[in-house]
Enzyme design. Structure first.
Site, short mmCIF file in Angstrom:
data_model
loop_
_atom_site.label_atom_id
_atom_site.label_comp_id
_atom_site.label_asym_id
_atom_site.label_seq_id
_atom_site.Cartn_x
_atom_site.Cartn_y
_atom_site.Cartn_z
N HIS A 93 0.88 -1.07 -0.13
CA HIS A 93 -0.08 -0.02 0.03
C HIS A 93 0.85 1.21 -0.18
O HIS A 93 1.72 1.54 -0.89
CB HIS A 93 -0.83 -0.04 1.19
CG HIS A 93 -2.21 0.95 1.25
ND1 HIS A 93 -2.38 1.88 0.35
CD2 HIS A 93 -2.94 1.14 2.27
CE1 HIS A 93 -3.57 2.39 0.45
NE2 HIS A 93 -3.96 2.23 1.79
N HIS A 116 -2.29 -2.58 -9.75
CA HIS A 116 -3.25 -1.92 -9.04
C HIS A 116 -4.14 -2.86 -9.04
O HIS A 116 -4.72 -3.51 -10.06
CB HIS A 116 -3.66 -0.60 -9.37
CG HIS A 116 -4.17 0.05 -8.42
ND1 HIS A 116 -5.46 0.11 -8.22
CD2 HIS A 116 -3.83 0.93 -7.40
CE1 HIS A 116 -5.97 0.85 -7.31
NE2 HIS A 116 -5.04 1.41 -6.68
N ASP A 131 2.44 5.51 -6.60
CA ASP A 131 3.80 5.37 -5.54
C ASP A 131 4.98 5.29 -6.77
O ASP A 131 5.92 5.55 -6.09
CB ASP A 131 3.72 4.07 -4.94
CG ASP A 131 2.56 4.27 -3.70
OD1 ASP A 131 2.70 5.24 -3.07
OD2 ASP A 131 2.01 3.38 -3.36
#
Ligand code: ACO
Length: 383
Positions: A228, A268, A319
């Protein structure tokens, strides 16, 4: 074997399970669209500030100029930490993981909640709590950045925006326009993302009628994992490893994939098209890399992206390019995930307000697949 009650098992990882309605955020994984309260993320990132987006998430509409001025002032008035918490931070081990520090410090903040006597689901008190937490979470991350170096926390500058102060307190210098805008955009892009793992954890905690602090502590713990929010730090560690070993991105990634290594910042659960947040972070990584004359991090990232597309058909998530964006600005690698939390606090708070307003305990079932009808053997006869 099935569970004793008649229940149907959901897909592993609760994939595609819809747990209920929400008016906050929509993610369309097929088209790569992200919407906060009806507004497309591209529109928001180009035409608003983080303070406007926080207001939008909590109140459901974009603020007028007067409402924004009042709201920004409320958040500004929450920039300071109780002195006792600052003293606690000074006693934490200097090499503590900043996400552990953040989780512990937010938990300590609950001791000083002036709304302690209000019911946990009181919306007005929770809006005050949310504003305090929004200011204070940034203050904690900024204070820790300084305290662990043996310095005093940098006092917020009321003339700077929220984003400007985040930068100022992390790095101890005032941002130029491009840096302030980059942090502001990053804060907007990370603010909310529907029922991601940390938001779900926050809602589960709140649904027991535990208070907002307990829910945010759950969320911070959940965000810290590398699958995450922890992925942004892991991306930069990978880029640094690649550079240290003098390896080219293509062969490095192919070798890592052959070794069944997961490449951080890719893939994802929901997005199958480009993550719209990555579009902006890619551009910021390039722009800032050029400004600081360190374009190599962006270029390495681009080549990794090409390799991942060719080898696995996987796209970068939020990210991936945030890592090189923060790195070239000089933000310490282990503060990327805390910075994510500073932004996501706004989304967590929006979801908590929604959860308390329509609460029902969240208590799913497990499909029991263990043995049945065993008999207890007396302890001395067990082998
Ligand atoms: N690198 C290599 N392979 C990957 C990656 C990756 N980053 N992501 C997915 N895959 C592969 C898996 O190995 C799996 O392959 P298989 O079917 O051959 O076993 C397949 O793609 C499906 O992957 P899952 O892990 O099952 O997908 P899931 O939806 O459960 O996980 C997740 C999504 C956790 C984001 C995953 O893609 C991942 O681990 N990515 C790296 C960590 C990361 O960047 N996390 C940040 C996500 S965004 C956020 O939370 C803010």
């Amino acid at each position: 074997m099935a569970t004793s009650a008649t229940v149907k098992a959901a897909a592993a990882g609760l994939e595609d399970v819809v747990t209920g309605p929400s008016e906050i955020t929509d993610v369309n994984g097929k088209t790569g669209q992200l919407i906060y309260r009806g507004y497309d993320i591209h529109d928001l990132v180009e035409n608003t500030t983080f303070e406007e987006v926080v207001y939008l998430l909590w109140y459901g509409t974009l603020p007028t100029r007067a409402a924004l001025d009042g709201f920004a002032e409320t958040i500004r008035s929450c920039y300071h930490l109780p002195q006792a918490l600052v003293e606690s931070l000074k006693r934490y081990p200097k090499d503590a993981d900043p996400m552990d520090v953040l989780r512990t410090a937010v938990s300590e903040l609950s001791f000083y909640d002036p709304d302690k006597q209000s019911p946990v689901d009181d919306r007005t008190a929770n809006l005050r709590r949310a504003a305090r937490l929004q200011g204070q979470i940034a203050a904690i991350v900024g204070a820790w950045a300084q305290i662990r170096q043996g310095k005093e926390p940098v006092k917020a500058d009321p003339s700077l925006s929220f984003a400007g102060n985040v930068y100022y307190r992390l790095l101890g210098k005032r941002p130029e326009k491009l840096e302030e805008r980059a942090i502001d955009a990053a804060l907007i892009l990370h603010a909310d993302h529907e029922l991601n793992a940390s938001t779900f954890a926050a809602r589960v905690t709140a649904a027991t009628l535990a208070d907002m602090y307990a829910a945010i502590v759950s969320a911070i713990g959940t965000l810290s994992g590398p699958l995450h929010g922890g992925a942004n730090t892991a991306v930069m560690e990978m880029l640094l490893e690649m550079k240290k070993e003098g390896e080219e991105p293509g062969p490095f990634i192919k070798k890592a994939l052959a070794g069944k290594r997961k490449i951080m910042g890719f893939g994802h659960r929901v997005y199958k098209a480009e993550d719209p947040r990555a579009t902006h972070l890619r551009r910021m990584s390039e722009e800032l890399g050029n400004k600081y004359k360190t374009p190599q991090w962006f270029e390495m990232s681009r080549r990794i992206e090409e390799t991942m597309k060719a080898e696995k058909n996987l796209l970068p998530n939020v990210d991936f390019y945030s890592a090189s964006t923060y790195y070239v600005m000089g933000i310490p690698t282990d503060l990327y995930t805390p910075l994510f939390a500073v932004s996501r606090l706004s989304g967590w708070a929006a979801h908590l307000l929604e959860q308390y307003a329509h609460n029902r305990l969240i208590r799913p079932r497990a499909e029991y697949v263990g043995p049945r009808e065993l008999r207890v053997t007396p302890i001395d006869q067990r082998r």
